[in-house]
Design a protein around this motif. Structure first.
Motif, PDB file in Angstrom:
ATOM      1  N   THR A  33      73.596  21.916 140.923  1.00 46.91           N
ATOM      2  CA  THR A  33      72.682  20.828 140.605  1.00 46.91           C
ATOM      3  C   THR A  33      71.311  21.139 141.200  1.00 46.91           C
ATOM      4  OG1 THR A  33      73.236  19.580 142.612  1.00 46.91           O
ATOM      5  CG2 THR A  33      74.516  19.089 140.617  1.00 46.91           C
ATOM      6  N   GLU A  34      70.326  20.401 140.739  1.00 51.32           N
ATOM      7  CA  GLU A  34      68.995  20.501 141.319  1.00 51.32           C
ATOM      8  C   GLU A  34      68.343  19.125 141.268  1.00 51.32           C
ATOM      9  OE1 GLU A  34      66.754  23.377 139.117  1.00 51.32           O
ATOM     10  OE2 GLU A  34      66.945  22.295 137.248  1.00 51.32           O
ATOM     11  N   GLU A  35      67.418  18.918 142.187  1.00 54.20           N
ATOM     12  CA  GLU A  35      66.717  17.640 142.227  1.00 54.20           C
ATOM     13  C   GLU A  35      65.612  17.641 141.179  1.00 54.20           C
ATOM     14  OE1 GLU A  35      65.871  15.201 145.944  1.00 54.20           O
ATOM     15  OE2 GLU A  35      63.924  16.114 145.480  1.00 54.20           O
ATOM     16  N   LEU A  36      65.583  16.586 140.385  1.00 53.87           N
ATOM     17  CA  LEU A  36      64.588  16.421 139.336  1.00 53.87           C
ATOM     18  C   LEU A  36      63.870  15.103 139.560  1.00 53.87           C
ATOM     19  CD1 LEU A  36      63.549  17.397 136.490  1.00 53.87           C
ATOM     20  CD2 LEU A  36      65.246  15.855 135.551  1.00 53.87           C
ATOM     21  N   THR A  37      62.537  15.126 139.546  1.00 54.63           N
ATOM     22  CA  THR A  37      61.742  13.918 139.761  1.00 54.63           C
ATOM     23  C   THR A  37      61.164  13.439 138.439  1.00 54.63           C
ATOM     24  OG1 THR A  37      61.182  14.624 142.003  1.00 54.63           O
ATOM     25  CG2 THR A  37      59.787  12.934 141.009  1.00 54.63           C
ATOM     26  N   THR A  56      67.656   9.213 130.016  1.00 55.58           N
ATOM     27  CA  THR A  56      68.838  10.021 129.721  1.00 55.58           C
ATOM     28  C   THR A  56      68.466  11.496 129.692  1.00 55.58           C
ATOM     29  OG1 THR A  56      68.486   9.764 127.343  1.00 55.58           O
ATOM     30  CG2 THR A  56      70.026   8.238 128.372  1.00 55.58           C
ATOM     31  N   THR A  57      69.443  12.342 129.976  1.00 55.77           N
ATOM     32  CA  THR A  57      69.231  13.784 129.910  1.00 55.77           C
ATOM     33  C   THR A  57      69.293  14.235 128.456  1.00 55.77           C
ATOM     34  OG1 THR A  57      71.575  14.338 130.072  1.00 55.77           O
ATOM     35  CG2 THR A  57      70.351  14.097 132.154  1.00 55.77           C
ATOM     36  N   ASP A  58      68.944  15.499 128.224  1.00 54.84           N
ATOM     37  CA  ASP A  58      69.011  16.032 126.865  1.00 54.84           C
ATOM     38  C   ASP A  58      70.440  16.077 126.341  1.00 54.84           C
ATOM     39  OD1 ASP A  58      69.604  18.028 128.700  1.00 54.84           O
ATOM     40  OD2 ASP A  58      68.129  19.444 127.949  1.00 54.84           O
ATOM     41  N   ALA A  59      71.429  15.968 127.230  1.00 55.01           N
ATOM     42  CA  ALA A  59      72.830  15.925 126.817  1.00 55.01           C
ATOM     43  C   ALA A  59      73.294  14.493 126.538  1.00 55.01           C
ATOM     44  CB  ALA A  59      73.712  16.563 127.891  1.00 55.01           C
ATOM     45  N   ASP A  79      69.686  13.997 141.391  1.00 50.50           N
ATOM     46  CA  ASP A  79      70.416  15.262 141.451  1.00 50.50           C
ATOM     47  C   ASP A  79      71.126  15.422 140.123  1.00 50.50           C
ATOM     48  OD1 ASP A  79      69.763  16.239 143.962  1.00 50.50           O
ATOM     49  OD2 ASP A  79      71.287  15.031 144.958  1.00 50.50           O
ATOM     50  N   LEU A  80      70.673  16.389 139.338  1.00 47.70           N
ATOM     51  CA  LEU A  80      71.210  16.599 137.993  1.00 47.70           C
ATOM     52  C   LEU A  80      71.751  18.014 137.855  1.00 47.70           C
ATOM     53  CD1 LEU A  80      68.379  14.920 135.908  1.00 47.70           C
ATOM     54  CD2 LEU A  80      70.580  13.956 136.556  1.00 47.70           C
ATOM     55  N   PRO A  81      72.619  18.232 136.870  1.00 49.66           N
ATOM     56  CA  PRO A  81      73.098  19.601 136.639  1.00 49.66           C
ATOM     57  C   PRO A  81      71.931  20.529 136.344  1.00 49.66           C
ATOM     58  CG  PRO A  81      74.375  18.019 135.351  1.00 49.66           C
ATOM     59  CD  PRO A  81      73.226  17.269 135.963  1.00 49.66           C
ATOM     60  N   VAL A  84      68.843  21.129 132.941  1.00 48.64           N
ATOM     61  CA  VAL A  84      68.345  20.010 132.149  1.00 48.64           C
ATOM     62  C   VAL A  84      66.918  20.348 131.740  1.00 48.64           C
ATOM     63  CG1 VAL A  84      67.689  17.575 132.211  1.00 48.64           C
ATOM     64  CG2 VAL A  84      69.847  18.289 133.225  1.00 48.64           C
ATOM     65  N   GLY A  85      66.666  20.375 130.434  1.00 50.14           N
ATOM     66  CA  GLY A  85      65.362  20.785 129.939  1.00 50.14           C
ATOM     67  C   GLY A  85      64.477  19.647 129.485  1.00 50.14           C
ATOM     68  N   GLU A  86      65.110  18.516 129.138  1.00 56.78           N
ATOM     69  CA  GLU A  86      64.349  17.366 128.666  1.00 56.78           C
ATOM     70  C   GLU A  86      64.978  16.079 129.181  1.00 56.78           C
ATOM     71  OE1 GLU A  86      62.691  18.881 124.348  1.00 56.78           O
ATOM     72  OE2 GLU A  86      64.510  17.665 124.386  1.00 56.78           O
ATOM     73  N   VAL A  87      64.129  15.056 129.277  1.00 57.73           N
ATOM     74  CA  VAL A  87      64.585  13.707 129.637  1.00 57.73           C
ATOM     75  C   VAL A  87      64.008  12.772 128.589  1.00 57.73           C
ATOM     76  CG1 VAL A  87      64.430  11.850 131.346  1.00 57.73           C
ATOM     77  CG2 VAL A  87      64.745  14.212 132.100  1.00 57.73           C
TER      78      VAL A  87
END
Length: 120
Positions: A33-37, A56-59, A79-81, A84-87
């Motif tokens: 995972t990595e932290e995404l702001t 929501t995530t791109d998934a 903390d997301l997988p 993740v390329g888009e929100v």
């Protein structure tokens, strides 16, 4: 024919090696995972709009859902997988998709006007 079946089901690991013998590069990151702001710039005017905000995530996984005032800024870290390329931000009927750059994604409430409905 039995010899072929036996050969194809044999373990394909070097002999004498165990998991303890494996050497992992110092640059390998064990994290999945990595932290995404995510940040949203509120409208700079006093508006009384108060609706449900959904991220929501791109998934398609919802990472945030709650009520939010349109004139207030928003910033939260998740903390997301990895990967993740888009929100996607949904605010009432309003939707925007933001691309993740440097583990950050930013939104605002401005609507892009392409003037496609104006005849020349």
């Amino acid at each position: 024919m039995n010899e072929q079946i036996e050969e194809s089901t044999q373990q394909i690991t070097p002999t004498g090696e165990t998991i303890d013998d494996l050497v992992v590069s110092a640059f390998f990151d064990w994290e999945t995972t990595e932290e995404l702001t995510v940040s949203i710039e509120g409208l700079p005017v006093d508006v009384g709009v108060y609706q449900r905000l959904s991220l929501t995530t791109d998934a398609g996984r919802e990472i945030f859902g709650g009520m939010h005032r349109m004139n207030e800024d928003f910033e939260m870290s998740f903390d997301l997988p990895k990967g993740v390329g888009e929100v996607r931000m949904k605010y009432g009927a309003f939707e925007k998709v933001g691309t993740v750059v440097g583990r950050k994604v930013s939104f605002d409430f401005f609507i892009e006007d392409n003037a496609s409905d104006i005849e020349s």
